[in-house]
Design an enzyme around this catalytic site. Structure first.
Site, PDB file in Angstrom:
ATOM      1  N   CYS A   8       0.914  -1.149   0.091  1.00 18.83           N
ATOM      2  CA  CYS A   8       0.099  -0.037  -0.057  1.00 18.83           C
ATOM      3  C   CYS A   8       0.927   1.361  -0.087  1.00 18.83           C
ATOM      4  CB  CYS A   8      -1.019   0.043   1.170  1.00 18.83           C
ATOM      5  SG  CYS A   8      -0.348  -0.267   2.671  1.00 18.83           S
ATOM      6  N   HIS A  53      -1.818   0.438   7.102  1.00 16.04           N
ATOM      7  CA  HIS A  53      -2.240   0.895   6.036  1.00 16.04           C
ATOM      8  C   HIS A  53      -1.603   2.278   5.725  1.00 16.04           C
ATOM      9  CE1 HIS A  53      -4.127   0.158   2.104  1.00 16.04           C
ATOM     10  NE2 HIS A  53      -5.235   0.985   2.474  1.00 16.04           N
ATOM     11  N   ASP A  84      -8.005   5.613  -2.240  1.00 19.38           N
ATOM     12  CA  ASP A  84      -7.215   4.477  -1.781  1.00 19.38           C
ATOM     13  C   ASP A  84      -6.833   3.683  -2.855  1.00 19.38           C
ATOM     14  OD1 ASP A  84      -5.736   2.586  -0.817  1.00 19.38           O
ATOM     15  OD2 ASP A  84      -7.354   1.985   0.615  1.00 19.38           O
TER      16      ASP A  84
END
Lengths: 312, 661
Positions: B411, B455, B471
């Site tokens: 991520c 994250h 995202d």
């Protein structure tokens, strides 16, 4: 050696059983008293065999014996002896009384006056007689078996407590059991039998046995038990007075002899319990409110109150 | 070797020695996971030596050998802990001391020293772990230490193992009320001094900068980050974004928080319903707190930063609890000043040339439309990128290498590249790090967030809409957002690499999973209501007592203490017990016989008692006969030695077992 000696004493007891029928316990207590070097008081009604026991003891242990029948008009000199002026020598000569013997049977001691009683009791305690400023040793061993009638009988002078204390043991003979009495009746006169009793032991052996008895081990736990018993008579309810230190010593002494007689090298509480009533019974007195108690009942109460296994 | 003579009075029974060993092992066991291996070896060796010494096969070591061991152990500690006086080093020192003391237990006093140190070691266990299971385990361990203390004082002839344990339990029971009173009423006083926990074992977690690889490293750990308790329903999985840090400065490789302006928090326009929840945060040794995107206000002792993250006044060095309200639907900062705009589009002047070129191509295609550009970026990721826990290492032009060469990442790679590209297109963007998702525990209604849930995502500022969450991971791997990290990564090599024996790794379904969830819930309740009790304590005391005053405290402590002592005194007076253990044993035996209907009379010696019993029950008398004989032998025979005691004890024990059967 100790074993054989104990065996011999046991044989002597068995001999005595032949004469005093059905009273094995009392016979052994009397022997225990003898082994402990103390004097014995037999309290019972006339004709129960008190005199017979005393005579038989003397024969079996090979002791010289004499007998005094106490009466109310006796004087101390009748017991101790008297100094008589001997004209040819121009001096007083002492004629020893019946007390100068190894085993003295003082029959019906409570029939005489306290003055005469005291004369005998002093001799018992000191082991010597002082007459006219002169002290004379009594023979060794010197053993007195006194008998007395129960105090309820007419014409008696009860022994004072302080003098009762001088007797190591007091035992009752009691009526014989039916079987013993039947045997007695069938056999007839005991006098001849008694005279035929052989001497199993000698005074020397007796002294040896007395010494051996006091070698028997008494552990601290046992001494604690004896002490607790004595303590209870002094502090417990129902006792007007308790056992003196002399009484405590007597108890331990007798327990040792009893253990020795039964061939044990150490005293166990059972020994103490067996001799407790004869040794302590005449040294305690029930409190006023328990006047109905006899000493036997007091002693059994004492036994049941003091835990034999309590620690400490 | 010199033989040390031991006075028989001070002799320890065999069961006392065994209990000491049990107690030592019990208190050291929880620390086995982190103690250096040589300390464990030393401990095992000392235990073995103690056994050999006690059984008489070895003699006590000479003082020179002991000195050598002490010096060697001290040197070992210095090397192992790098001369760092950390808490771990201190506990290791205590443990080593405990082990070496085992070699010189000559008399009772030495055993007492050993056990007191063991109690101390037991207390240190809670510095490292405070779970419910550990609390239960330590209760057992302390019971073992108390049992060992009891056994040290008991008759050296006693060898039963269970008796000290029973006695210890009976002794600890009256202490229970006092313990509860102390727990409820004793004020939680802050430490007068404190020792730093070992820095080398510092907590894993987010840091204030993000370089490629930072967050994927966190997935190696299943350490607990925080828990969130919801009164109502939890937010949908796709909305579980936990905001921790906003990173706005980029140096070509890593993102950092950047200079913060003194302005207040950005304006928040709440749209729709808000969610109220409670966070129980594990110690992180950092100052920031966790909040669901995006918090309305800061809890006490903390403040809101400009980009609406939470910062505590102090470092979070212990578990804390706070209550928050967040708005899942919102508009944030619809107005942006020139300075802010400059800051959020700042990029290093050079570097990553290929990426800049790609962005300008796209910008031409979309004619400057922001939304189209974002779609293009996401479509680009979706087409050919791989989401992986173990991406390849990146060099100087990290964004370029990621976008054109490796094309695989976690991520933080996607977030970093996206933010870079947006800024290259002169669109304000920033990276947000935090946690995503969480494991929902249905029994206690809370979410558990672990380090592997860490994250990173992007916020992009769009004219008229303010900051919007973007995202890029969702474009590459939408399952990451929908599923829990646990379920998603379970097959991958790097996942939980640091905790190979983690229960999470092994248990994923069935009743075992249920059991684990239940235990987790129980543990959480334990933490909230027991460990964090001091929060409630203040209110409780206020309600009950109208505030704490010294005399009320004293009263509250004295009254239960007096009650317990009074009860004990009453018991002792009521049932005087013989001091001699043999007597006590005998009393028990006689009580057992009494239950069969034979009560010994006070004037009965054991022999006469047995004779009486024999008349009614020869079998019972036969069992008791050896006891009576041994008793007479011990108490009345001329030579009473230790063997006589031993014989009586053996006889009583044998009689007892025969009576039971």
């Amino acid at each position: 050696m100790a074993d054989t000696l104990a065996k011999q004493v046991q044989q002597a007891c068995e001999q005595l059983d032949q004469v005093i029928l059905g009273k094995a316990q009392q016979v052994r207590l009397a022997v225990t008293c003898l082994l402990s070097g103390g004097h014995l008081l037999i309290e019972d009604l006339p004709g129960m065999g008190k005199t017979t026991l005393a005579h038989a003891l003397a024969s079996v242990f090979g002791l010289a014996d004499s007998r005094i029948q106490f009466t109310s008009d006796m004087l101390p000199a009748d017991i101790l002896g008297v100094s008589v002026f001997d004209a040819p020598s121009g001096a007083f000569v002492f004629h020893p009384g019946p007390v100068f013997t190894q085993l003295l049977l003082a029959d019906e001691i409570n029939r005489t006056t306290p003055k005469t009683q005291s004369a005998l009791l002093e001799a018992m305690e000191e082991g010597q007689v002082t007459q006219d400023g002169e002290t004379r040793q009594l023979p060794d061993p010197f053993f007195v078996i006194a008998t007395q009638n129960p105090l309820t009988q007419f014409g008696t002078f009860p022994l004072p407590e302080s003098q009762l204390d001088r007797f190591l043991m007091r035992i009752n003979l009691g009526y014989p059991s039916p079987e013993a009495e039947r045997t007695l009746l069938m056999r007839g006169d005991t006098l001849s039998r008694r005279q035929r009793l052989p001497a199993v032991l000698s005074p020397e052996k007796l002294r040896e046995a007395q010494q051996a008895c006091q070698q028997v081990h008494a552990s601290s736990d046992l001494i604690h038990y004896v002490q607790r018993l004595v303590q209870y008579t002094r502090e417990g309810d129902g006792f007007s007075y308790g056992v003196s230190p002399r009484g405590a010593l007597a108890l331990l002494r007798c327990a040792r002899s009893w253990a020795w007689l039964h061939e044990r090298q150490h005293v166990v509480p059972e020994d103490v319990q067996r001799v407790l009533e004869p040794v302590v019974g005449h040294r305690i007195r029930a409190a006023e409110d328990m006047a109905g108690h006899t000493s036997a009942r007091l002693v059994s109460e004492l036994l049941s109150r003091v835990d034999v296994m309590a620690s400490g | 070797m010199k033989q040390v003579s031991v006075k028989p009075v001070d002799k320890l029974s065999r069961s006392a020695v065994l209990w000491q060993l049990i107690a030592c092992v019990a208190v050291v066991l929880p620390n086995v996971v982190w103690l250096p291996a040589w300390v464990l070896l030393l401990g095992a060796g000392c235990i073995a030596a103690r056994v050999m010494i006690h059984t008489g096969r070895w003699s006590f070591p000479h003082w020179s050998l002991r000195l050598l061991l002490v010096v060697a152990a001290a040197a070992g500690l210095l090397v192992s802990f790098n001369r760092d006086a950390s808490l771990n080093a201190m506990v290791a020192l205590l443990t080593v001391g405990l082990a070496l003391k085992l070699l010189e237990i000559y008399r009772r006093r030495d055993a007492l020293v050993l056990l007191y140190v063991a109690l101390f070691v037991a207390a240190t266990v809670f510095l490292f772990e405070q779970s419910l299971l550990m609390a239960v385990y330590m209760c057992v361990a302390v019971l073992a230490v108390i049992a060992a203390l009891v056994s040290v004082w008991q008759d050296p002839l006693r060898e039963e193992m269970l008796r000290p344990l029973k006695l210890a339990s009976r002794m600890l029971l009256p202490a229970l009320p006092l313990m509860l009173v102390l727990f409820f009423l004793f004020p939680r006083i802050g430490p007068l001094w404190s020792v730093e926990l070992d820095r080398s074992a510092a907590r894993t977690g987010l840091s204030d900068s993000m370089a490629p690889g930072d967050i994927s490293r966190l997935t190696r750990s299943d350490e607990l980050a925080f828990r969130a308790v919801f009164e109502g329903e939890p937010p949908a999985p796709s909305l579980r974004y936990w905001r921790v840090l906003v990173l706005s400065a980029f140096d070509g490789r890593s993102w950092t928080v950047g200079s913060s302006s003194a302005r207040g928090a950005e304006v928040l326009d709440v749209q729709g319903e808000t969610l109220t929840y409670e966070i129980v945060q594990e110690p992180s040794r950092q100052r920031w707190l966790y909040a669901l995107d995006v918090p309305l206000a800061a809890p006490p002792q903390a403040q809101l930063t400009m980009p609406r993250t939470l910062v505590s006044a102090n470092e979070v060095s212990q578990r804390i609890q706070y209550s928050l309200t967040s708005a899942p639907a919102y508009q944030l900062a619809t107005q942006l000043s020139q300075a802010e705009r400059r800051a959020y589009t700042q990029l290093p002047s050079r570097g990553n040339p290929r990426s800049r070129e790609l962005v300008s191509t796209w910008l031409n295609e979309s004619q400057g439309d922001v939304v189209t550009l974002i779609d293009q970026i996401l479509a680009y990721f979706h087409a050919s990128f791989v989401y992986t826990l173990e991406p390849m290492a990146l060099g100087e032009h990290s964004v370029d290498e990621f976008l054109f060469d490796t094309r695989q990442g976690f991520c933080e790679h996607f977030a970093s590249a996206t933010a870079f590209m947006l800024r290259a297109a002169d669109i304000p963007a920033r990276v947000v790090t935090g946690y995503q998702g969480g494991e929902w525990n249905t029994t206690q209604r809370y979410l558990t967030l672990r380090q592997y849930d860490a994250h990173a995502w992007v916020e992009v500022w769009i004219e008229g809409q303010g900051w919007q969450r973007l995202d890029p991971t969702a474009a590459v791997a939408p399952e990451r957002i929908e599923m829990s990290a646990d379920q998603l990564f379970s097959g991958q090599a790097g996942f939980l690499a640091d905790s190979p024996l983690s229960a999470r790794r092994l248990i994923r379904q069935g009743w075992l999973l249920q059991a684990r969830m239940r235990y987790d819930a129980l543990n959480f309740a334990w933490q909230r209501w027991v460990l964090n009790y001091h929060h409630q304590q203040q209110n409780l005391l206020q309600d009950w007592l109208g505030g704490i005053t010294p005399w009320k405290m004293v009263l509250a402590l004295l009254v239960p203490g007096a009650l317990v002592l009074g009860w004990l005194a009453w018991r002792l007076l009521r049932w005087p017990q013989p001091q001699d253990p043999l007597q006590r044993h005998l009393q028990r035996l006689l009580q057992r016989v009494a239950r069969q209907g034979f009560q010994r009379q006070p004037d009965e010696t054991l022999n006469r008692f047995v004779a009486r019993v024999a008349a009614h029950s020869p079998a019972l008398a036969e069992i008791l006969q050896p006891v009576a004989e041994a008793y007479e032998q011990l108490h009345y025979a001329p030579s009473t030695d230790a063997q006589a005691r031993q014989r009586l004890l053996a006889a009583m024990r044998q009689a007892e077992t025969r009576l039971k059967s």
